[in-house]
Design an enzyme around this catalytic site. Structure first.
Site, mmCIF file in Angstrom:
data_model
loop_
_atom_site.group_PDB
_atom_site.id
_atom_site.type_symbol
_atom_site.label_atom_id
_atom_site.label_comp_id
_atom_site.label_asym_id
_atom_site.label_seq_id
_atom_site.Cartn_x
_atom_site.Cartn_y
_atom_site.Cartn_z
ATOM 1 N N CYS A 281 0.831 -1.207 0.000
ATOM 2 C CA CYS A 281 0.000 0.000 0.000
ATOM 3 C C CYS A 281 0.863 1.254 0.000
ATOM 4 C CB CYS A 281 -0.943 0.008 1.191
ATOM 5 S SG CYS A 281 -0.134 0.143 2.791
ATOM 6 N N GLU A 386 -5.676 1.567 -8.360
ATOM 7 C CA GLU A 386 -4.527 0.903 -7.738
ATOM 8 C C GLU A 386 -4.268 -0.425 -8.447
ATOM 9 O OE1 GLU A 386 -3.114 0.091 -3.185
ATOM 10 O OE2 GLU A 386 -5.053 -0.744 -3.750
#
Length: 501
Positions: A281, A386
């Site tokens: 992340c 993402e």
């Protein structure tokens, strides 16, 4: 075939359903373990065991709880290589990265060892005539953690050491893709002296796991995963009266200024973009180059390095270690390859193509080669979403303020970085960038355990972050006592608002 079981009430147990799901080695694509698939009743059992253990554990002195954490830290260090081997075999990351994950997790245990100091509260004598005030930081109750595949040890360690040290009991749902590290840590906690029932691990479907954020016996929930699920858990758990910290997706950017040290910057970008195959992340999937000349220089230097990346099984060590392992699953491999297709279709310039990457002797492994796009724009899917894989996008911006505006326009605000030798530019960036974690000449600005980790915007749902001071605040609730010990009985009734000063 080895079956990974639940850990409930201090014992490893297998589900009465006798249902299992396969756990794969991403390097080979072969099944290496099976995971017990729990029923809703077994999730409820884990909650009940934790609920029953809470009264005694919550009243255990902070010093004794800290000693359990000290013992646990020592055992984690003693078993680092065993745990790293589990992580590599199920996640696929390279050996040194697995050890690094464990080191960062152990640092949170170290922080939790200081719990007597961290929860000692406040004291104000003589706030009024013969009146003292003080605060108590007390545990919230049974807490749950739902964690992702990318850090099977570190992310749970963000949560449960502080929660346990503060006097809470815990139910952990680890990811089905790489569950073994969580169960092994549960065994080590028991060996460290943690009473049975205080920490429990349960494997279940997402539907059955809803109990962890709906059951009235659960007081707080910690989650790390996608933003859609994070928002759902935040709203649902909050509606059920629970305290929630839910962390979602990220699209971290680095602005590269013309005055940056190019050699150091390129090395930093390589690690930030391709470490752990981009499955972080806090990975660095987007670079915004200020000036055409800066972008051209970056492309020229990055291209041969990306083509030369050593990609292969993560288990190799030392001089033979690969720089990047496989992605975690066949499904995720397909997803990442689909993003590369999409980037090419939408007009980004594909400079290095990681599709169809073959590792000799590992044809069934889930490999994606390092990929580089140039001329990426804010209309493209590969910028908006993402990817969570080894795909680096270069964007071009004419000046610093345009670059900063581009970074701040993204819906996610987990982390961001700048590479520059100008202190004024760096300071302006730190002040004005809309991200929760910021790096200056640091590609992956993950805070140390004694600071708190968390993003902004749709990267986080909830007011408090993990570990550090926010972690202690999240897993405790404050009670303030105002106390008078009079020498005689009060003889006059007081009907107005008391003013003690």
């Amino acid at each position: 075939m080895n079956i990974v079981g639940n850990f409930i009430g201090g014992q490893i147990t297998h589900s009465a359903s006798n249902e299992t799901i396969p756990v794969y080695d991403p390097a080979t694509g072969k099944v290496i373990r099976e995971l017990t698939q729990s029923t809703s009743d077994e999730v409820a059992q884990a909650i009940e065991v934790a609920h029953a253990a809470f009264p005694e554990w919550s009243k255990t002195s902070p010093l004794r709880r800290a000693r359990v954490m000290f013992n646990f830290k020592a055992l984690m260090e003693q078993h680092r290589e065993e745990l790293a081997a589990l992580i590599v075999s199920e996640h696929g990351k390279v050996w040194s990265d697995a050890l690094g994950e464990l080191t960062r997790g152990i640092e949170v245990i170290e922080f939790a060892c200081g719990i007597p100091h961290l929860i000692k509260g406040e004291n104000s004598p003589n706030v009024g005539g013969g009146v003292d005030s003080y605060s108590l930081m007390q545990p919230v109750g049974v807490v749950a953690g739902i964690t992702p595949f990318n850090f099977p040890a570190m992310v749970p360690l963000w949560m449960f050491p502080i929660a346990l040290a503060c006097g809470n009991t815990f139910v952990l749902k680890p990811p089905a893709l790489d569950p073994s590290a969580s169960v092994r840590m549960a065994e080590l906690l028991k060996e460290a002296g943690l009473p049975d029932g205080v920490f429990n691990v349960v494997h279940s479907s997402n539907e059955d796991a809803e109990q962890l954020y709906k059951d009235p016996r659960i007081a707080a929930v910690s989650f790390v995963g996608s933003s859609g699920v994070a928002e759902h858990i935040y709203k649902t758990a909050s509606a059920h009266g629970k305290r929630v910290q839910a962390f979602g997706a990220a699209k971290n950017h680095a602005i590269v200024m013309p005055d940056a040290d190019l050699d150091a910057t390129v090395n930093a970008i390589m690690g930030g973009a391709f470490g752990s195959a981009g499955e972080r992340c806090m990975a660095l999937p987007v670079v915004v180059a200020v000036g055409e000349g800066t972008a051209d220089k970056l492309i020229a230097r990055l291209t041969p390095l990306i083509k030369a990346l050593r990609v292969g099984p993560g288990i190799q060590k030392g001089a033979e270690e690969n720089e990047m392992g496989p992605v975690v699953s066949a499904a995720h491999q397909k997803k990442v390859l689909g993003y590369i297709d999409k980037g090419e279709q939408e007009g980004a310039k594909l400079v290095v193509d990681g599709r169809n990457y073959q590792v000799p002797g590992h044809a069934e492994g889930y490999y994606v080669g390092g990929t580089l796009f140039d001329n990426v724009t804010s209309e493209m899917t590969i910028w908006r979403e993402e990817i969570f894989g080894p795909v680096l996008s270069i964007m071009r911006s004419p000046d610093f303020h345009s670059a900063l505006q581009l970074v701040n326009s993204h819906e996610f605000g987990n982390g961001s970085a700048i590479f520059t030798s100008n202190g004024h530019t760096a300071r302006e960036f730190v002040q004005d960038v809309e991200a929760g974690m910021v790096g200056v000449n640091v590609p992956v600005p993950v805070p140390m355990a004694f600071h708190s980790f968390g993003g902004w915007k749709r990267s986080v749902f909830g007011a408090l972050n993990v570990h550090g001071p926010d972690g202690v605040r999240f897993y405790t609730r404050m009670k303030t006592a105002t106390v008078r010990w009079p020498s005689g009985q009060q003889t006059v009734s007081e009907f107005s608002m008391p003013t003690l000063g």
